[in-house]
Design an enzyme around this catalytic site. Structure first.
Site, mmCIF file in Angstrom:
data_model
loop_
_atom_site.group_PDB
_atom_site.id
_atom_site.type_symbol
_atom_site.label_atom_id
_atom_site.label_comp_id
_atom_site.label_asym_id
_atom_site.label_seq_id
_atom_site.Cartn_x
_atom_site.Cartn_y
_atom_site.Cartn_z
ATOM 1 N N CYS A 125 0.822 -1.226 0.000
ATOM 2 C CA CYS A 125 0.000 0.000 0.000
ATOM 3 C C CYS A 125 0.850 1.267 0.000
ATOM 4 O O CYS A 125 0.324 2.367 -0.172
ATOM 5 C CB CYS A 125 -0.946 -0.004 1.188
ATOM 6 S SG CYS A 125 -1.879 -1.533 1.320
ATOM 7 N N HIS A 261 -3.378 6.818 2.397
ATOM 8 C CA HIS A 261 -3.791 5.521 1.863
ATOM 9 C C HIS A 261 -5.204 5.219 2.345
ATOM 10 O O HIS A 261 -5.546 5.441 3.508
ATOM 11 C CB HIS A 261 -2.803 4.444 2.327
ATOM 12 C CG HIS A 261 -3.298 3.056 2.066
ATOM 13 N ND1 HIS A 261 -3.805 2.672 0.843
ATOM 14 C CD2 HIS A 261 -3.376 1.967 2.867
ATOM 15 C CE1 HIS A 261 -4.173 1.407 0.922
ATOM 16 N NE2 HIS A 261 -3.922 0.955 2.131
ATOM 17 N N ASN A 292 -10.296 -0.611 -0.416
ATOM 18 C CA ASN A 292 -8.842 -0.501 -0.296
ATOM 19 C C ASN A 292 -8.211 -1.143 -1.530
ATOM 20 O O ASN A 292 -8.312 -2.350 -1.720
ATOM 21 C CB ASN A 292 -8.402 -1.216 0.996
ATOM 22 C CG ASN A 292 -6.897 -1.203 1.200
ATOM 23 O OD1 ASN A 292 -6.138 -0.872 0.300
ATOM 24 N ND2 ASN A 292 -6.473 -1.586 2.392
HETATM 25 C C1 LIG Z 1 -10.061 -5.149 10.016
HETATM 26 C C2 LIG Z 1 -10.757 -4.153 10.925
HETATM 27 C C3 LIG Z 1 -11.843 -3.429 10.171
HETATM 28 C C4 LIG Z 1 -11.381 -4.920 12.079
HETATM 29 O O1 LIG Z 1 -12.015 -3.989 12.926
HETATM 30 P P1 LIG Z 1 -11.716 -4.002 14.492
HETATM 31 O O2 LIG Z 1 -12.589 -3.005 15.074
HETATM 32 O O3 LIG Z 1 -10.236 -3.867 14.698
HETATM 33 O O4 LIG Z 1 -12.202 -5.455 14.857
HETATM 34 P P2 LIG Z 1 -11.595 -6.492 15.928
HETATM 35 O O5 LIG Z 1 -10.692 -7.430 15.201
HETATM 36 O O6 LIG Z 1 -11.036 -5.741 17.119
HETATM 37 O O7 LIG Z 1 -12.886 -7.222 16.372
HETATM 38 C C5 LIG Z 1 -13.965 -6.563 17.034
HETATM 39 C C6 LIG Z 1 -15.194 -7.408 16.968
HETATM 40 O O8 LIG Z 1 -15.686 -7.462 15.594
HETATM 41 C C7 LIG Z 1 -15.736 -8.822 15.156
HETATM 42 N N1 LIG Z 1 -15.323 -8.830 13.762
HETATM 43 C C8 LIG Z 1 -14.069 -8.869 13.285
HETATM 44 N N2 LIG Z 1 -14.087 -8.833 11.951
HETATM 45 C C9 LIG Z 1 -15.377 -8.774 11.585
HETATM 46 C C10 LIG Z 1 -16.038 -8.716 10.351
HETATM 47 N N3 LIG Z 1 -15.356 -8.713 9.176
HETATM 48 N N4 LIG Z 1 -17.382 -8.646 10.341
HETATM 49 C C11 LIG Z 1 -18.070 -8.654 11.498
HETATM 50 N N5 LIG Z 1 -17.508 -8.718 12.726
HETATM 51 C C12 LIG Z 1 -16.164 -8.775 12.745
HETATM 52 C C13 LIG Z 1 -14.802 -9.587 16.058
HETATM 53 O O9 LIG Z 1 -15.177 -10.937 16.145
HETATM 54 C C14 LIG Z 1 -14.956 -8.871 17.364
HETATM 55 O O10 LIG Z 1 -16.136 -9.308 17.989
HETATM 56 P P3 LIG Z 1 -16.231 -9.435 19.606
HETATM 57 O O11 LIG Z 1 -16.062 -8.021 20.103
HETATM 58 O O12 LIG Z 1 -17.589 -9.989 19.807
HETATM 59 O O13 LIG Z 1 -15.107 -10.328 20.007
HETATM 60 C C15 LIG Z 1 -9.754 -3.123 11.488
HETATM 61 O O14 LIG Z 1 -8.896 -3.732 12.414
HETATM 62 C C16 LIG Z 1 -8.903 -2.469 10.446
HETATM 63 O O15 LIG Z 1 -9.424 -1.768 9.594
HETATM 64 N N6 LIG Z 1 -7.582 -2.651 10.548
HETATM 65 C C17 LIG Z 1 -6.629 -1.996 9.665
HETATM 66 C C18 LIG Z 1 -6.949 -2.400 8.275
HETATM 67 C C19 LIG Z 1 -6.018 -1.915 7.284
HETATM 68 O O16 LIG Z 1 -5.763 -0.761 7.239
HETATM 69 N N7 LIG Z 1 -5.555 -2.840 6.458
HETATM 70 C C20 LIG Z 1 -4.886 -2.585 5.301
HETATM 71 C C21 LIG Z 1 -3.452 -2.410 5.504
HETATM 72 S S1 LIG Z 1 -2.891 -0.977 4.872
#
Ligand SMILES: CC(C)(COP(=O)(O)OP(=O)(O)OC[C@H]1O[C@@H](n2cnc3c(N)ncnc32)[C@H](O)[C@@H]1OP(=O)(O)O)[C@@H](O)C(=O)NCCC(=O)NCCS
Length: 336
Positions: A125, A261, A292
């Site tokens: 990215c 990004h 993304n």
């Molecule tokens: C991936 C992302 C959206 C997940 O969101 P988050 O708020 O961090 O989610 P978490 O992993 O902490 O999980 C929180 C809850 O959502 C749930 N969850 C995780 N992914 C999920 C999905 N795709 N759909 C629904 N629920 C989801 C988890 O099970 C967890 O549930 P719980 O609270 O009951 O245990 C987020 O971490 C993110 O955007 N990260 C960076 C992404 C990024 O920039 N990537 C590209 C690299 S440049």
């Protein structure tokens, strides 16, 4: 003894700038509802946690080179140049499935740029911002006059519909810029780096060697440790962007456009807050409709702002890319 001839070096030029931009999005609109079933998610969850409403994906018969070619042709048109004017082609992608030859060489030939120097970079990215940094250096050193930089990804080729960690974020597209000589400074110093200790934070499920050894594995797909990447991007990338402004000799008040990004709308909001960007700064939020697109996201988002008229030619834009590696790069540029 004859005197040794003095070695001649390329004549440097003083400044470089982006001469033209081009973009190409996948032509299919994929909604959150289209993807939510197999990952037990919902349109509401995806909107709230990522800001993504739709993502754009390309049809099966369109490959990453097709996307790159379309964007590159538009960038050349915008710069008033043809392939024959290009001295170097730098293509950033993680979705070209040949270890060799480079996609850039094939693309250069398609564009009529042969015998331009051509190479790929693997900086995920951050790939477009890495490419702009390299193009700026090549132009100013005199190593190349016009450099074509492309970020192109068909990420739908590396998604697993049952993966909840990253697949639902990803889209397909390409963005391109032509960088050439300029009478005035058009690209500020690139602040870039890496942290390979977090290499596993965004990764492939397995390598091609592992696939060769066990054909049942299928094509590798992407996975990420979302919260790790989220925290790193939200809190460690703001100082990198701030340093890019400082090295360019500008303050947040001097910036008209911010193009981070397009990874997650909450990361974008956090960066805006930490950088204390004034409300007058136009912030790219292309992720809502495009998803993304990794190396393509910065030029795609910039192109949208210019097309909509919310950013204008001559504006100062702060751009920052960050992702798998982990790697990052930021610079302040004058929009073409
Ligand atoms: C991936 C992302 C959206 C997940 O969101 P988050 O708020 O961090 O989610 P978490 O992993 O902490 O999980 C929180 C809850 O959502 C749930 N969850 C995780 N992914 C999920 C999905 N795709 N759909 C629904 N629920 C989801 C988890 O099970 C967890 O549930 P719980 O609270 O009951 O245990 C987020 O971490 C993110 O955007 N990260 C960076 C992404 C990024 O920039 N990537 C590209 C690299 S440049």
């Amino acid at each position: 003894m004859t005197a040794r001839r003095a070695l001649r070096q390329a004549e440097p030029v003083r400044h470089s700038r982006i001469l033209g931009l081009g973009a190409e999005r996948g032509d299919q609109v994929v909604t959150n509802d289209d993807l939510a079933g197999p990952i037990d998610s919902s349109d509401e969850w995806i909107r709230q946690r990522t800001g993504i409403v739709t993502r754009r994906r390309a049809a099966g018969d369109v490959d990453v080179l097709d996307l790159a070619e379309a964007a590159a042709r538009r960038a050349l048109d915008a710069a008033g140049l043809t392939g024959a004017d290009v001295d170097a082609v730098i293509l950033s992608t993680i979705t070209y499935f040949h270890q060799t030859p480079a996609a850039a060489a094939v693309l250069a030939d398609r564009l009529g740029a042969t015998p331009a120097a051509a190479y790929d970079i693997s900086a995920a990215c951050a790939g477009y911002a890495y490419g702009i940094g390299q193009a700026d250096a090549l132009v100013r050193s005199g190593a190349a006059r016009n450099v074509l930089v492309i970020g192109a990804e068909k990420l739908s080729d590396v998604v697993d519909p049952t993966d909840r960690s990253i697949s639902f974020l990803l889209g397909d597209g390409a963005g391109a810029a032509v960088v050439g000589p300029s009478d005035t400074p058009g690209i500020g110093p690139t602040v870039w780096g890496s942290d390979g200790s977090k290499a596993q934070a965004i990764r492939q499920t397995h390598s091609l060697a592992e696939l060769a050894a066990d054909g049942t594995l299928g094509m590798p797909t992407l996975r990420q440790d979302g919260p790790t990447v989220f925290k790193w991007a939200s809190f460690q990338m703001a100082p990198v962007a701030a340093k890019a402004m400082a090295e360019a000799g500008v303050e947040p008040e001097d910036i008209q456009v911010f193009v981070p990004h397009q990874a997650n709308m909450r990361i974008i909001d956090q960066l805006v807050k930490q950088l204390r960007l004034p409300d007058s700064v136009v912030v790219a939020r292309d992720i809502a409709e495009t998803g993304n697109t990794s190396a393509a996201s910065i030029p795609l988002a910039t192109d949208r702002l210019l097309a909509e008229g919310s950013a204008r030619s001559g504006d100062l834009a702060l751009q920052i890319g960050f992702g798998a590696g982990l790697v990052y790069a930021a610079q302040v540029v004058v929009l073409p």
